[in-house]
Motif scaffolding. Structure first.
Motif, PDB file in Angstrom:
ATOM      1  N   ALA A  35      47.349  25.583  41.707  1.00  0.00           N
ATOM      2  CA  ALA A  35      46.068  26.262  41.931  1.00  0.00           C
ATOM      3  C   ALA A  35      46.284  27.635  42.555  1.00  0.00           C
ATOM      4  O   ALA A  35      45.605  28.603  42.204  1.00  0.00           O
ATOM      5  CB  ALA A  35      45.155  25.405  42.802  1.00  0.00           C
ATOM      6  N   ALA A  36      47.242  27.744  43.462  1.00  0.00           N
ATOM      7  CA  ALA A  36      47.552  29.036  44.070  1.00  0.00           C
ATOM      8  C   ALA A  36      48.102  30.003  43.034  1.00  0.00           C
ATOM      9  O   ALA A  36      47.696  31.172  42.973  1.00  0.00           O
ATOM     10  CB  ALA A  36      48.558  28.851  45.210  1.00  0.00           C
ATOM     11  N   SER A  37      48.992  29.528  42.189  1.00  0.00           N
ATOM     12  CA  SER A  37      49.628  30.381  41.185  1.00  0.00           C
ATOM     13  C   SER A  37      48.689  30.758  40.053  1.00  0.00           C
ATOM     14  O   SER A  37      48.733  31.876  39.551  1.00  0.00           O
ATOM     15  CB  SER A  37      50.841  29.666  40.590  1.00  0.00           C
ATOM     16  OG  SER A  37      51.759  29.357  41.595  1.00  0.00           O
ATOM     17  N   GLN A  38      47.869  29.822  39.650  1.00  0.00           N
ATOM     18  CA  GLN A  38      47.018  30.043  38.483  1.00  0.00           C
ATOM     19  C   GLN A  38      45.766  30.855  38.809  1.00  0.00           C
ATOM     20  O   GLN A  38      45.319  31.649  37.997  1.00  0.00           O
ATOM     21  CB  GLN A  38      46.615  28.708  37.862  1.00  0.00           C
ATOM     22  CG  GLN A  38      47.770  27.879  37.337  1.00  0.00           C
ATOM     23  CD  GLN A  38      48.507  28.548  36.209  1.00  0.00           C
ATOM     24  OE1 GLN A  38      49.519  29.197  36.429  1.00  0.00           O
ATOM     25  NE2 GLN A  38      47.997  28.428  35.012  1.00  0.00           N
ATOM     26  N   SER A  39      45.168  30.624  39.989  1.00  0.00           N
ATOM     27  CA  SER A  39      43.880  31.288  40.273  1.00  0.00           C
ATOM     28  C   SER A  39      43.732  31.753  41.713  1.00  0.00           C
ATOM     29  O   SER A  39      42.616  32.039  42.138  1.00  0.00           O
ATOM     30  CB  SER A  39      42.733  30.324  39.953  1.00  0.00           C
ATOM     31  OG  SER A  39      42.715  29.255  40.889  1.00  0.00           O
ATOM     32  N   ALA A  40      44.811  31.823  42.467  1.00  0.00           N
ATOM     33  CA  ALA A  40      44.743  32.167  43.893  1.00  0.00           C
ATOM     34  C   ALA A  40      43.736  31.256  44.601  1.00  0.00           C
ATOM     35  O   ALA A  40      42.867  31.699  45.331  1.00  0.00           O
ATOM     36  CB  ALA A  40      44.421  33.641  44.107  1.00  0.00           C
ATOM     37  N   LEU A  41      43.852  29.956  44.330  1.00  0.00           N
ATOM     38  CA  LEU A  41      42.982  28.913  44.899  1.00  0.00           C
ATOM     39  C   LEU A  41      41.507  29.168  44.612  1.00  0.00           C
ATOM     40  O   LEU A  41      40.644  28.931  45.449  1.00  0.00           O
ATOM     41  CB  LEU A  41      43.218  28.763  46.410  1.00  0.00           C
ATOM     42  CG  LEU A  41      44.613  28.331  46.833  1.00  0.00           C
ATOM     43  CD1 LEU A  41      44.702  28.243  48.348  1.00  0.00           C
ATOM     44  CD2 LEU A  41      45.002  27.012  46.203  1.00  0.00           C
ATOM     45  N   GLY A  42      41.227  29.649  43.423  1.00  0.00           N
ATOM     46  CA  GLY A  42      39.837  29.831  43.012  1.00  0.00           C
ATOM     47  C   GLY A  42      39.320  31.246  43.159  1.00  0.00           C
ATOM     48  O   GLY A  42      38.170  31.516  42.836  1.00  0.00           O
ATOM     49  N   SER A  43      40.145  32.179  43.598  1.00  0.00           N
ATOM     50  CA  SER A  43      39.699  33.567  43.748  1.00  0.00           C
ATOM     51  C   SER A  43      39.479  34.243  42.391  1.00  0.00           C
ATOM     52  O   SER A  43      38.698  35.169  42.288  1.00  0.00           O
ATOM     53  CB  SER A  43      40.729  34.389  44.533  1.00  0.00           C
ATOM     54  OG  SER A  43      40.767  33.954  45.852  1.00  0.00           O
TER      55      SER A  43
END
Length: 159
Positions: A35-43
């Protein structure tokens, strides 16, 4: 600003993995890193190549249902139970953007469908290799490691 790593883990990732009967510290760490790598935890949820926290493409989503979940009706029923009653039938990929538990279940099952040998939860290089294989084949291991340091490291330790 995205979701706090500790909150995402405590309120979404851990309960979803427990619900699926797949909980482990490694699974939690891998999904947080993804999630951090793919979307910056939803950012950054808007991406033409994939939907939601984990940026899962429509093609991969449908392949998972057709090739993995179709063979396991009990698991398919569990996953379907996480989705919205009517919205899922009209636009299943929308669930990947708006339903964090559903997206997390699909993300984990994408990992599981590849049958990787899981490293220890604190083996960031091992987690990065699985992330690259499952979520970002053209990705660089350092992208995962940098996203982990930027989005997860301090918050996750506190959880």
């Amino acid at each position: 600003m995205g979701i706090a790593a500790s909150e995402l883990c405590q309120h979404v990732i851990r309960p979803t993995l427990i619900y699926l009967g797949r909980h482990s510290p490694t699974a939690e760490a891998l999904l947080l890193g993804a999630a951090a790598s793919q979307s910056a935890l939803g950012s950054a949820l808007g991406d033409p190549h994939g939907h939601g926290l984990y940026r899962i493409s429509e093609r991969r989503h449908r392949q998972l249902w057709d090739q993995h979940l179709a063979r396991d009706p009990d698991l398919a029923s569990l996953v379907r139970g996480l989705a919205s009653q009517h919205a899922f039938l009209a636009a299943p990929e929308l669930e990947l953007r708006v339903n964090l538990r559903y997206a997390t279940a699909i993300a984990w099952l994408l990992v599981e469908s590849e049958q990787p040998l899981l490293p220890a939860a604190d083996d960031l290089h091992g987690l990065a290799r699985i992330w690259r294989h499952v979520f970002q084949p053209q990705g660089r291991l350092r992208d995962f490691l940098q996203a982990w340091q930027h989005c997860v490291a301090e918050q996750y330790r506190a959880a």
